[in-house]
Design a protein around this motif. Structure first.
Motif, mmCIF file in Angstrom:
data_model
loop_
_atom_site.group_PDB
_atom_site.id
_atom_site.type_symbol
_atom_site.label_atom_id
_atom_site.label_comp_id
_atom_site.label_asym_id
_atom_site.label_seq_id
_atom_site.Cartn_x
_atom_site.Cartn_y
_atom_site.Cartn_z
ATOM 1 N N PHE A 8 0.947 -1.286 0.120
ATOM 2 C CA PHE A 8 0.087 0.076 -0.087
ATOM 3 C C PHE A 8 0.989 1.303 0.075
ATOM 4 N N GLU A 9 0.388 2.457 -0.514
ATOM 5 C CA GLU A 9 1.068 3.694 -0.706
ATOM 6 C C GLU A 9 0.239 4.312 0.645
ATOM 7 N N THR A 10 1.367 4.461 1.656
ATOM 8 C CA THR A 10 1.157 5.081 2.939
ATOM 9 C C THR A 10 0.719 6.619 2.761
ATOM 10 N N ASP A 11 1.516 7.297 1.902
ATOM 11 C CA ASP A 11 1.154 8.794 1.587
ATOM 12 C C ASP A 11 -0.176 8.902 1.128
ATOM 13 N N THR A 12 -0.388 8.307 -0.036
ATOM 14 C CA THR A 12 -1.757 8.240 -0.739
ATOM 15 C C THR A 12 -2.989 8.001 0.173
ATOM 16 N N LEU A 13 -2.626 6.850 1.320
ATOM 17 C CA LEU A 13 -3.759 6.442 2.329
ATOM 18 C C LEU A 13 -4.056 8.003 3.260
ATOM 19 N N ALA A 14 -2.898 8.456 3.668
ATOM 20 C CA ALA A 14 -2.968 9.761 4.637
ATOM 21 C C ALA A 14 -3.670 10.807 3.850
ATOM 22 N N LEU A 15 -3.474 10.927 2.532
ATOM 23 C CA LEU A 15 -4.422 11.989 1.665
ATOM 24 C C LEU A 15 -5.832 11.835 1.826
ATOM 25 N N ASP A 74 4.210 2.371 9.730
ATOM 26 C CA ASP A 74 4.694 1.212 9.818
ATOM 27 C C ASP A 74 5.405 1.013 11.261
ATOM 28 N N PHE A 75 6.345 1.863 11.560
ATOM 29 C CA PHE A 75 7.136 1.890 12.940
ATOM 30 C C PHE A 75 6.068 2.726 13.856
ATOM 31 N N LEU A 76 5.501 1.980 14.748
ATOM 32 C CA LEU A 76 4.477 2.667 15.678
ATOM 33 C C LEU A 76 5.221 3.410 16.883
ATOM 34 N N GLY A 77 6.406 3.230 17.037
ATOM 35 C CA GLY A 77 7.299 3.904 18.150
ATOM 36 C C GLY A 77 6.816 3.850 19.752
ATOM 37 N N ARG A 190 -15.307 6.748 -0.160
ATOM 38 C CA ARG A 190 -14.493 7.794 -0.205
ATOM 39 C C ARG A 190 -14.541 8.586 0.923
ATOM 40 N N ALA A 191 -15.882 8.848 1.369
ATOM 41 C CA ALA A 191 -16.229 9.473 2.773
ATOM 42 C C ALA A 191 -15.583 8.808 3.951
ATOM 43 N N MET A 192 -15.305 7.325 3.843
ATOM 44 C CA MET A 192 -14.724 6.744 4.920
ATOM 45 C C MET A 192 -13.213 6.789 4.946
ATOM 46 N N GLY A 193 -12.778 7.270 3.727
ATOM 47 C CA GLY A 193 -11.346 7.268 3.552
ATOM 48 C C GLY A 193 -10.861 5.819 3.151
ATOM 49 N N GLU A 194 -11.511 5.200 2.651
ATOM 50 C CA GLU A 194 -11.090 3.400 2.515
ATOM 51 C C GLU A 194 -11.130 3.286 1.041
ATOM 52 N N THR A 195 -10.869 4.016 0.221
ATOM 53 C CA THR A 195 -10.645 3.533 -1.227
ATOM 54 C C THR A 195 -9.184 2.904 -1.346
ATOM 55 N N ASN A 196 -9.062 2.300 -2.574
ATOM 56 C CA ASN A 196 -8.038 1.538 -3.104
ATOM 57 C C ASN A 196 -6.917 2.429 -2.947
ATOM 58 N N VAL A 197 -5.547 2.027 -2.153
ATOM 59 C CA VAL A 197 -4.251 2.734 -2.342
ATOM 60 C C VAL A 197 -3.276 1.659 -2.697
ATOM 61 N N MET A 198 -3.453 0.626 -3.318
ATOM 62 C CA MET A 198 -2.633 -0.486 -3.716
ATOM 63 C C MET A 198 -1.626 0.255 -4.495
ATOM 64 N N CYS A 199 -0.084 -0.288 -4.168
ATOM 65 C CA CYS A 199 0.841 0.414 -5.165
ATOM 66 C C CYS A 199 0.545 -0.263 -6.476
#
Length: 273
Positions: A8-15, A74-77, A190-199
């Motif tokens: 997954f693309e974490t930057d895209t997921l954040a957007l 990925d790293f929760l700290g 889209r309203a949930m922020g749960e759309t596809n962010v697969m690389c």
């Protein structure tokens, strides 16, 4: 050992999450209510709590917990042996390394500390997945990853054991939601922020002919009384940091009572006449 490529693309997921408008949080609410009941069933006062996820602050407020809120990176700290309760709140299905996150949580728990996690499971959006596959085959002559894969219940349960959490439990809550059409379902995702962010996903917008075919396929295959049905599955995981105070399995051969006596039955040995 080579690090596996990210799924997954974490930057895209954040957007995508930042653009979520909050009008379709009903699945988050269902997960939160269920987690609240499970915490109440434990009947223990938790003093040091961490909640992981994009809405961790809202979860803490709704659960009535003073908690450290942590993004699902990925790293929760997390600190070592610091918390007696850690909740992973509807984000584990987007983790590139879910077993790694479970291990990080186990290490961050004090002995006999509790880990609770809830995420979408493998049965989620099955109808949309099938509709896209059928539509793409007809329109494009092949299929592509339009709906992200999510872990099946058995697979998720196995992760608890691999993470060396004690007393592991995995169970699922299936939910069915009806929509006017597939477009309304996609709007809610889209309203949930749960759309596809697969690389590996297509980066270009879906074409009008393909979208029309997806809607037609969905309506013809998964409609009930004119409304389409969308399946969601919430998978709940629980496990404890190992502790000597927990119940331990007896060693083989240590039983004090014969099983037949305990059950009040007659023991039959096929090897004896």
């Amino acid at each position: 050992m080579d690090t596996p490529p990210n799924l997954f693309e974490t930057d895209t997921l954040a957007l995508r999450r930042a653009r979520a408008d909050g009008t379709a949080w009903f699945l988050q609410d269902a997960a939160l209510d269920e987690i609240h009941e499970r915490i109440q069933d434990v009947n223990r006062t938790f003093k040091n709590v961490a909640i992981i996820g994009p809405r961790a602050n809202i979860w803490a407020e709704r659960l009535g917990l003073e908690a450290t809120c942590i993004p699902d990176r990925d790293f929760l700290g997390l600190g070592e042996a610091q918390y007696d309760l850690i909740i992973h709140a509807m984000a584990l299905h987007w983790a590139n390394d879910p077993i790694g996150q479970l291990v990080q949580m186990r290490r961050a728990l004090v002995p006999d500390g509790l880990m609770l996690a809830v995420s979408f499971g493998g049965q989620t959006l099955n109808e949309l997945r099938i509709s896209f596959a059928q539509a793409e085959t007809r329109v494009l002559g092949g299929i592509s990853p339009r709906v992200a894969p999510m872990g099946e219940l058995r697979e998720m349960g196995a992760l608890l054991q691999r993470a060396q959490l004690a007393l592991p439990v995995a169970d699922a809550l299936p939910l069915t939601v009806s929509y006017e059409n597939a477009l309304r379902l996609m709007h809610d995702l889209r309203a949930m922020g749960e759309t596809n962010v697969m690389c590996a996903r297509h980066k270009t917008p879906i074409s009008k002919p393909l979208l029309a075919e997806v809607m037609r396929e969905y309506q013809s295959s998964f409609a009930v009384e004119g409304r389409i049905q969308a399946s969601f599955e919430l998978i709940f995981l629980s496990g404890w940091a190992p502790s000597r105070t927990q119940q331990q399995p007896l060693k083989p051969g240590s039983a004090q009572v014969r099983l037949a006596d305990a059950l009040g039955t007659l023991e039959i040995n096929p090897d004896k006449p």
